[in-house]
Write an enzyme that holds these catalytic residues in place. Structure first.
Site, PDB file in Angstrom:
ATOM      1  N   LYS A 106       4.336 -23.293 -22.022  1.00 59.37           N
ATOM      2  CA  LYS A 106       4.871 -22.471 -23.117  1.00 59.37           C
ATOM      3  C   LYS A 106       5.361 -21.113 -22.637  1.00 59.37           C
ATOM      4  O   LYS A 106       6.267 -20.530 -23.243  1.00 59.37           O
ATOM      5  CB  LYS A 106       3.818 -22.290 -24.210  1.00 59.37           C
ATOM      6  CG  LYS A 106       3.564 -23.573 -24.968  1.00 59.37           C
ATOM      7  CD  LYS A 106       2.608 -23.379 -26.129  1.00 59.37           C
ATOM      8  CE  LYS A 106       1.996 -24.711 -26.452  1.00 59.37           C
ATOM      9  NZ  LYS A 106       1.738 -24.989 -27.822  1.00 59.37           N
ATOM     10  N   GLU A 120       0.600 -13.988 -28.569  1.00 59.84           N
ATOM     11  CA  GLU A 120       1.719 -13.850 -29.486  1.00 59.84           C
ATOM     12  C   GLU A 120       1.296 -13.048 -30.691  1.00 59.84           C
ATOM     13  O   GLU A 120       0.139 -13.118 -31.104  1.00 59.84           O
ATOM     14  CB  GLU A 120       2.132 -15.239 -30.005  1.00 59.84           C
ATOM     15  CG  GLU A 120       3.318 -15.817 -29.318  1.00 59.84           C
ATOM     16  CD  GLU A 120       3.628 -17.228 -29.792  1.00 59.84           C
ATOM     17  OE1 GLU A 120       3.278 -17.596 -30.929  1.00 59.84           O
ATOM     18  OE2 GLU A 120       4.234 -17.954 -29.002  1.00 59.84           O
ATOM     19  N   HIS A 159      -4.305 -26.284 -37.554  1.00 65.13           N
ATOM     20  CA  HIS A 159      -3.025 -26.162 -36.849  1.00 65.13           C
ATOM     21  C   HIS A 159      -2.375 -27.504 -36.583  1.00 65.13           C
ATOM     22  O   HIS A 159      -1.527 -27.635 -35.720  1.00 65.13           O
ATOM     23  CB  HIS A 159      -3.171 -25.403 -35.519  1.00 65.13           C
ATOM     24  CG  HIS A 159      -3.613 -23.991 -35.686  1.00 65.13           C
ATOM     25  ND1 HIS A 159      -2.873 -23.075 -36.383  1.00 65.13           N
ATOM     26  CD2 HIS A 159      -4.717 -23.359 -35.260  1.00 65.13           C
ATOM     27  CE1 HIS A 159      -3.509 -21.920 -36.382  1.00 65.13           C
ATOM     28  NE2 HIS A 159      -4.639 -22.066 -35.716  1.00 65.13           N
ATOM     29  N   GLU A 191      10.545 -26.445 -32.033  1.00 65.84           N
ATOM     30  CA  GLU A 191       9.741 -25.925 -33.139  1.00 65.84           C
ATOM     31  C   GLU A 191       9.978 -24.431 -33.300  1.00 65.84           C
ATOM     32  O   GLU A 191       9.963 -23.680 -32.327  1.00 65.84           O
ATOM     33  CB  GLU A 191       8.248 -26.167 -32.862  1.00 65.84           C
ATOM     34  CG  GLU A 191       7.884 -27.641 -32.821  1.00 65.84           C
ATOM     35  CD  GLU A 191       6.375 -27.891 -32.745  1.00 65.84           C
ATOM     36  OE1 GLU A 191       5.943 -28.948 -33.202  1.00 65.84           O
ATOM     37  OE2 GLU A 191       5.635 -27.025 -32.220  1.00 65.84           O
ATOM     38  N   GLU A 229       7.976 -23.611 -29.543  1.00 63.91           N
ATOM     39  CA  GLU A 229       7.865 -24.475 -28.368  1.00 63.91           C
ATOM     40  C   GLU A 229       8.829 -25.630 -28.535  1.00 63.91           C
ATOM     41  O   GLU A 229       9.364 -25.859 -29.613  1.00 63.91           O
ATOM     42  CB  GLU A 229       6.436 -25.001 -28.194  1.00 63.91           C
ATOM     43  CG  GLU A 229       5.983 -25.917 -29.304  1.00 63.91           C
ATOM     44  CD  GLU A 229       4.771 -26.767 -28.914  1.00 63.91           C
ATOM     45  OE1 GLU A 229       4.487 -26.906 -27.722  1.00 63.91           O
ATOM     46  OE2 GLU A 229       4.134 -27.297 -29.831  1.00 63.91           O
ATOM     47  N   ASN A 250       8.961 -29.772 -28.002  1.00 67.40           N
ATOM     48  CA  ASN A 250       8.218 -30.990 -27.687  1.00 67.40           C
ATOM     49  C   ASN A 250       9.192 -31.998 -27.102  1.00 67.40           C
ATOM     50  O   ASN A 250      10.148 -32.407 -27.763  1.00 67.40           O
ATOM     51  CB  ASN A 250       7.531 -31.540 -28.933  1.00 67.40           C
ATOM     52  CG  ASN A 250       6.431 -30.612 -29.414  1.00 67.40           C
ATOM     53  OD1 ASN A 250       5.743 -29.993 -28.611  1.00 67.40           O
ATOM     54  ND2 ASN A 250       6.286 -30.490 -30.716  1.00 67.40           N
ATOM     55  N   ARG A 299       9.616 -35.130 -26.490  1.00 68.61           N
ATOM     56  CA  ARG A 299       9.265 -36.527 -26.775  1.00 68.61           C
ATOM     57  C   ARG A 299       9.698 -36.844 -28.191  1.00 68.61           C
ATOM     58  O   ARG A 299      10.126 -35.967 -28.933  1.00 68.61           O
ATOM     59  CB  ARG A 299       7.746 -36.692 -26.697  1.00 68.61           C
ATOM     60  CG  ARG A 299       7.034 -35.711 -27.615  1.00 68.61           C
ATOM     61  CD  ARG A 299       5.551 -35.981 -27.721  1.00 68.61           C
ATOM     62  NE  ARG A 299       4.820 -34.792 -28.083  1.00 68.61           N
ATOM     63  CZ  ARG A 299       4.598 -34.354 -29.306  1.00 68.61           C
ATOM     64  NH1 ARG A 299       5.090 -35.014 -30.339  1.00 68.61           N
ATOM     65  NH2 ARG A 299       3.911 -33.250 -29.537  1.00 68.61           N
TER      66      ARG A 299
HETATM   67  P1  ADP Z   1       0.869 -26.893 -30.341  1.00 70.50           P
HETATM   68  O1  ADP Z   1       1.464 -27.163 -29.001  1.00 70.50           O
HETATM   69  O2  ADP Z   1      -0.594 -26.950 -30.315  1.00 70.50           O
HETATM   70  O3  ADP Z   1       1.550 -27.679 -31.401  1.00 70.50           O
HETATM   71  P2  ADP Z   1       2.297 -24.564 -31.337  1.00 70.50           P
HETATM   72  O4  ADP Z   1       2.677 -23.420 -30.497  1.00 70.50           O
HETATM   73  O5  ADP Z   1       3.383 -25.511 -31.727  1.00 70.50           O
HETATM   74  O6  ADP Z   1       1.134 -25.339 -30.606  1.00 70.50           O
HETATM   75  O7  ADP Z   1       1.570 -24.047 -32.651  1.00 70.50           O
HETATM   76  C1  ADP Z   1       0.911 -24.911 -33.541  1.00 70.50           C
HETATM   77  C2  ADP Z   1       0.792 -24.282 -34.925  1.00 70.50           C
HETATM   78  O8  ADP Z   1       0.140 -23.005 -34.868  1.00 70.50           O
HETATM   79  C3  ADP Z   1       2.111 -23.974 -35.602  1.00 70.50           C
HETATM   80  O9  ADP Z   1       2.598 -25.098 -36.281  1.00 70.50           O
HETATM   81  C4  ADP Z   1       1.764 -22.831 -36.530  1.00 70.50           C
HETATM   82  O10 ADP Z   1       1.121 -23.329 -37.676  1.00 70.50           O
HETATM   83  C5  ADP Z   1       0.725 -22.063 -35.768  1.00 70.50           C
HETATM   84  N1  ADP Z   1       1.299 -20.938 -35.004  1.00 70.50           N
HETATM   85  C6  ADP Z   1       1.818 -21.000 -33.766  1.00 70.50           C
HETATM   86  N2  ADP Z   1       2.260 -19.795 -33.357  1.00 70.50           N
HETATM   87  C7  ADP Z   1       1.990 -18.923 -34.361  1.00 70.50           C
HETATM   88  C8  ADP Z   1       2.179 -17.511 -34.535  1.00 70.50           C
HETATM   89  N3  ADP Z   1       2.717 -16.752 -33.601  1.00 70.50           N
HETATM   90  N4  ADP Z   1       1.774 -16.958 -35.691  1.00 70.50           N
HETATM   91  C9  ADP Z   1       1.196 -17.720 -36.650  1.00 70.50           C
HETATM   92  N5  ADP Z   1       0.986 -19.039 -36.540  1.00 70.50           N
HETATM   93  C10 ADP Z   1       1.366 -19.660 -35.415  1.00 70.50           C
HETATM   94  P1  ADP Z   2       2.972 -33.227 -33.315  1.00 76.17           P
HETATM   95  O1  ADP Z   2       3.496 -31.867 -33.006  1.00 76.17           O
HETATM   96  O2  ADP Z   2       4.033 -34.257 -33.454  1.00 76.17           O
HETATM   97  O3  ADP Z   2       1.951 -33.261 -34.380  1.00 76.17           O
HETATM   98  P2  ADP Z   2       0.819 -33.157 -31.431  1.00 76.17           P
HETATM   99  O4  ADP Z   2       1.033 -32.175 -30.336  1.00 76.17           O
HETATM  100  O5  ADP Z   2      -0.108 -32.838 -32.543  1.00 76.17           O
HETATM  101  O6  ADP Z   2       2.235 -33.627 -32.008  1.00 76.17           O
HETATM  102  O7  ADP Z   2       0.335 -34.503 -30.752  1.00 76.17           O
HETATM  103  C1  ADP Z   2       1.152 -35.604 -30.728  1.00 76.17           C
HETATM  104  C2  ADP Z   2       0.450 -36.805 -31.204  1.00 76.17           C
HETATM  105  O8  ADP Z   2       0.037 -37.535 -30.086  1.00 76.17           O
HETATM  106  C3  ADP Z   2      -0.789 -36.574 -32.005  1.00 76.17           C
HETATM  107  O9  ADP Z   2      -0.568 -36.396 -33.366  1.00 76.17           O
HETATM  108  C4  ADP Z   2      -1.557 -37.835 -31.771  1.00 76.17           C
HETATM  109  O10 ADP Z   2      -1.315 -38.779 -32.780  1.00 76.17           O
HETATM  110  C5  ADP Z   2      -1.029 -38.331 -30.448  1.00 76.17           C
HETATM  111  N1  ADP Z   2      -2.029 -38.216 -29.447  1.00 76.17           N
HETATM  112  C6  ADP Z   2      -2.273 -37.173 -28.645  1.00 76.17           C
HETATM  113  N2  ADP Z   2      -3.269 -37.443 -27.818  1.00 76.17           N
HETATM  114  C7  ADP Z   2      -3.682 -38.683 -28.105  1.00 76.17           C
HETATM  115  C8  ADP Z   2      -4.704 -39.534 -27.621  1.00 76.17           C
HETATM  116  N3  ADP Z   2      -5.519 -39.164 -26.663  1.00 76.17           N
HETATM  117  N4  ADP Z   2      -4.845 -40.733 -28.196  1.00 76.17           N
HETATM  118  C9  ADP Z   2      -4.004 -41.135 -29.157  1.00 76.17           C
HETATM  119  N5  ADP Z   2      -3.030 -40.398 -29.651  1.00 76.17           N
HETATM  120  C10 ADP Z   2      -2.878 -39.180 -29.148  1.00 76.17           C
HETATM  121 MG    MG Z   3       3.556 -27.595 -31.771  1.00 79.85          MG
END
Ligand code: ADP
Ligand code: ADP
Ligand code: MG
Length: 747
Positions: free
Chosen positions: A160, A244, A279, A319, A333, A335, A337
């Site tokens: 990130k 952040e 989250h 995102e 970030e 993703n 995939r």
């Molecule tokens: P992950 O890789 O775990 O999905 P993200 O960076 O996408 O991590 O953040 C996951 C969630 O956390 C976001 O969908 C949002 O709800 C919250 N979030 C992330 N960054 C911030 C921020 N700077 N301020 C407030 N909420 C945040």
């Molecule tokens: P998204 O941002 O699409 O919610 P996440 O970062 O939350 O994606 O994770 C992607 C998805 O991958 C998860 O919601 C989960 O269903 C799947 N996943 C991640 N790790 C595992 C695991 N160890 N076993 C099965 N599914 C997994």
């Molecule tokens: Mg995310």
């Protein structure tokens, strides 16, 4: 704007049988496309694809692969040998024991499986190895096509911090923060001061909301920082952290992008994924509600710039976090995939993204231009999880004793699932049971379908979030599209606390219980009339005798309101058989008694048509025995109720060893602490016999993407603490107890 009829016809074409033809034509239409294919020296068509995943996503990918006439190869761990994704594949290869790191995360075993099966390409799904640059590279080095982005883009975006630098230089707006290499805790604290509290701590290699910590003030910083580091190291193998500015009322809006190998990148509109718990997303929709088309265009352009900056191809999601106070959006970030929630995008653009992924990986150019990307109607996805809502959404495990997703799915109601009735949701993998996806011509039309489908989605045997999703979908603020990431927290009184509607909820439960009693009697009667379990005796075969014998029956049901977790209420019902085969039911409640006149017509399976005081409804019933109880679930109208009936003798569910009988829990002496969920002990912070304060952390449990700290319920001495780090513990198993401390006791 096409008329709604035209829209429907278009959708039917896109989703119906003609869709593959239509898409094939779309894919080979443009002259540049043909030229590009020439340049790409005509890749050999793929004939067999290995899907390196399990459950719902493996099944979903295989559906498209099959439709394209390509053979499918599944992989499975020992825990999944008989599961749906294995049975749905043409071929299947065992890749190792149950723990993911020995099977689904073992790149070498998967490559080996692909080579053995003679597959030419690997689709990683999401989760597991989907965002592993090493795995993508290993595929290419082994002569296998990785159906996903280039390894370099995964690497750039997997970090990130690094991705923020790249995005910053590409002119994509960033949340103010620190994302450098220096990680010293004092330095980080001074950076936090500069950014200004509240701040958000994030593991740079994180995902699934794991390891993130909100820090409100300087004095909490060090503890949160160290905790996040530990969780990041354990989960992602890298303990690097970024800081952040914490945006207090944000929306999570993301853009689906798609690139081909010729430098063309499109965006397929946005999704709003603001409704989250821990989250993590639980309801997603496309397009985002209450945004202007100007905003949509800008966001889409920013996402395309982000993808181009890393020479992206295949499916990806950029995102953004949107500050509702200022309307400003920031890159969060990318993703790299296919995303869990991709079906809502498929619904509004009428395309199959997995097909696009396969074609692009195979060297075909993108079939359309940005101006041709449709935006048709509105779609929602609700993620149905095995989880314990009143316990803070902790993941749950257990057997799907009854599983009947929405009946009559169509192009407008889609269920993506990886399980069947009788399957077990184990503690090894993600507890998601299914994704319910609905489409409507407008947001409100889609929402009507979402509510209806949720109320008809039948799961019994383990706790789920279905009732909770129903409450979310029915909430006025959700109906208005006023979503933000704290939606659940903000409206917790409406969503969790039933006390304001206690009387109404209670009366509904009584009504549900009356229907249950009537259906059970009707079922019993028809069972015995048909000869029962082979005991074709006069006793059972003679209805009048039976009817007289059972002229009156009393039922005692415990009603569990699975939404508020406040325990159960006893309902006593007396049922009187009428000569015409109908039933009169009286229910003694708290201070009031209600009476119903009920007529039951049994339908197939566990369905009934029930008429109460002249109004008839469709009813679904599910029963199973667990621990010392008979559990009864009823779905009637748009309601679902769960009751328990005490059984005479102890009954154990031997297919469900993870669940300790509830009497055992009840008989624990005071001070006993049991595991709130099945999981892995990641850290033990106290020693047996040690003196502790109330609330002191004793051990850290982890299950699928979340860490849970188990604390001392009171001050005293830790007793019987025998678990060690690395050990799996079943749900409700005894972890330790806290005994009162006497000074003469040794520490
Ligand atoms: P992950 O890789 O775990 O999905 P993200 O960076 O996408 O991590 O953040 C996951 C969630 O956390 C976001 O969908 C949002 O709800 C919250 N979030 C992330 N960054 C911030 C921020 N700077 N301020 C407030 N909420 C945040
Ligand atoms: P998204 O941002 O699409 O919610 P996440 O970062 O939350 O994606 O994770 C992607 C998805 O991958 C998860 O919601 C989960 O269903 C799947 N996943 C991640 N790790 C595992 C695991 N160890 N076993 C099965 N599914 C997994
Ligand atoms: Mg995310």
């Amino acid at each position: 704007m096409p008329s709604s009829m035209a829209l429907l016809i278009l959708r039917r074409n896109l989703h119906g049988r003609t869709s593959s033809l239509l898409q094939a034509r779309v894919f080979s239409r443009s002259p540049e496309a043909a030229a590009a294919r020439q340049r790409a020296s005509e890749p050999k068509p793929v004939e067999k694809i290995l899907v390196a995943n399990r459950g719902e996503i493996a099944c979903r990918i295989m559906r498209t692969v099959r439709r394209l006439g390509i053979r499918t190869v599944a992989v499975y761990s020992d825990a999944d040998a008989g599961s749906l994704h294995v049975r749905s594949a043409d071929e299947a290869v065992r890749i190792g024991p149950a723990p993911a790191r020995l099977s689904y995360l073992s790149g070498a075993s998967i490559i080996d499986a692909a080579l053995r099966a003679g597959a030419q390409a690997i689709h990683p799904g999401y989760g597991f190895l989907s965002e592993s640059a090493e795995f993508a590279q290993l595929c290419e080095e082994s002569g296998l096509t990785f159906i996903g982005p280039p390894a370099s883009a995964i690497r750039d975006m997997g970090d990130k911090s690094a991705s923020k630098k790249i995005m910053g230089s590409a002119g994509v707006p960033l949340v103010p923060g620190y994302h450098g290499d220096e990680q010293d805790v004092d330095f980080m604290r001074s950076e936090a001061e500069k950014i200004g509290y509240p701040i958000l701590i994030k593991p740079t290699h994180g995902g699934g909301g794991k390891g993130m910590r909100i820090v409100q003030s300087a004095n909490e910083f060090v503890e949160s920082f160290l905790g996040a580091q530990r969780e990041a190291a354990a989960s992602f193998g890298v303990d690097k952290i970024l800081l952040e500015k914490y945006i207090t009322r944000p929306r999570h809006i993301e853009v689906q992008i798609f690139g081909d190998k010729y430098g063309k990148v499109l965006h397929l509109n946005e999704r709003d994924c603001s409704v989250q718990r821990r989250h993590q997303k639980i309801i997603e929709e496309a397009p985002a509600p209450n945004v202007t088309s100007d905003f949509r265009t800008h966001l889409g352009q920013a996402a395309v710039s982000a993808a181009k900056a890393v020479k992206y191809h295949n499916a990806g999601t950029v995102e953004f976090i949107v500050d509702t106070a200022s309307g400003q959006f920031y890159f969060m970030e990318m993703n790299t995939r296919l995303q869990v929630e991709h079906p809502v995008t498929e619904m509004i653009v009428g395309q199959d993204l997995v097909e696009w992924q396969i074609r692009v990986a195979n060297g075909e150019p993108l079939p359309i231009d940005q101006s041709e990307v449709p935006l048709l109607g509105h779609a929602f996805e609700a993620r149905i999880y095995a989880e314990n809502v009143p316990k803070g959404f902790l993941p749950a495990t257990g057997v799907l004793h009854h599983y009947r997703p929405v009946p009559g799915t169509s192009s407008a109601v889609r269920v993506d699932t990886g399980v069947e009735e009788g399957d077990t949701v184990s503690m090894h993998y993600d507890p998601m049971i299914a994704k319910l996806v609905v489409w409507g011509e407008s947001r409100s039309a889609a929402l009507v379908k979402l509510k209806d489908s949720l109320s008809k989605f039948q799961v019994a045997g383990l706790p789920t979030n279905i009732n909770f999703l129903g409450k979310l979908a029915n909430h006025w603020a959700f109906e208005d599209g006023n979503v933000e990431t704290h939606f659940i927290e903000h409206f917790k009184d409406d969503l969790f606390d039933d006390s304001r509607h206690e009387k109404e909820a209670y009366e509904e439960a009584i009504y549900g219980a009356a229907l249950v009693a009537a259906c059970m009697c009707s079922k019993e009667n028809s069972y015995f009339r048909e000869g029962g379990n082979g005991l074709n005796s006069i006793w059972h075969a003679n209805p009048p005798f039976r009817v007289n014998h059972c002229a009156e029956r009393v039922f005692e049901f415990q009603w569990d309101n699975d939404n508020d977790g406040t325990g159960s209420k006893l309902l006593v019902l007396s049922l009187i058989y009428q000569a015409d085969g109908q039933y009169d039911i009286e229910v003694e409640g708290e201070g009031n008694s209600l009476g119903f006149h009920v007529k039951v017509t049994p339908l197939v399976n566990r369905d009934f048509r029930v008429e109460v005081d002249g109004v008839s409804v469709q009813v679904g019933l599910a029963t199973y025995e667990k621990d010392l109880d008979k559990h009864i679930h009823i779905w009637h109208g748009s309601k679902h109720h769960h009751f328990r009936q005490k059984l005479g003798q102890p009954l154990f569910d031997d297919d469900d060893s993870q669940h300790k009988p509830s009497f055992e829990m009840a008989s624990h002496p005071q001070g006993t602490v049991v595991a709130p969920m099945a999981g892995l002990v990641v850290k033990v912070l106290a020693k047996d016999g040690m003196r502790v304060e109330e609330g002191q952390p004793i051990l850290v449990l982890e299950a699928m993407k979340m860490e849970h700290v188990v604390k001392a319920p009171s001050a005293g001495c830790v007793h019987g603490l025998a678990v060690t780090a690395g050990q799996q513990v079943p749900d409700s198993s005894v972890l330790f107890s806290i005994k009162e401390y006497y000074p003469e006791q040794k520490e």
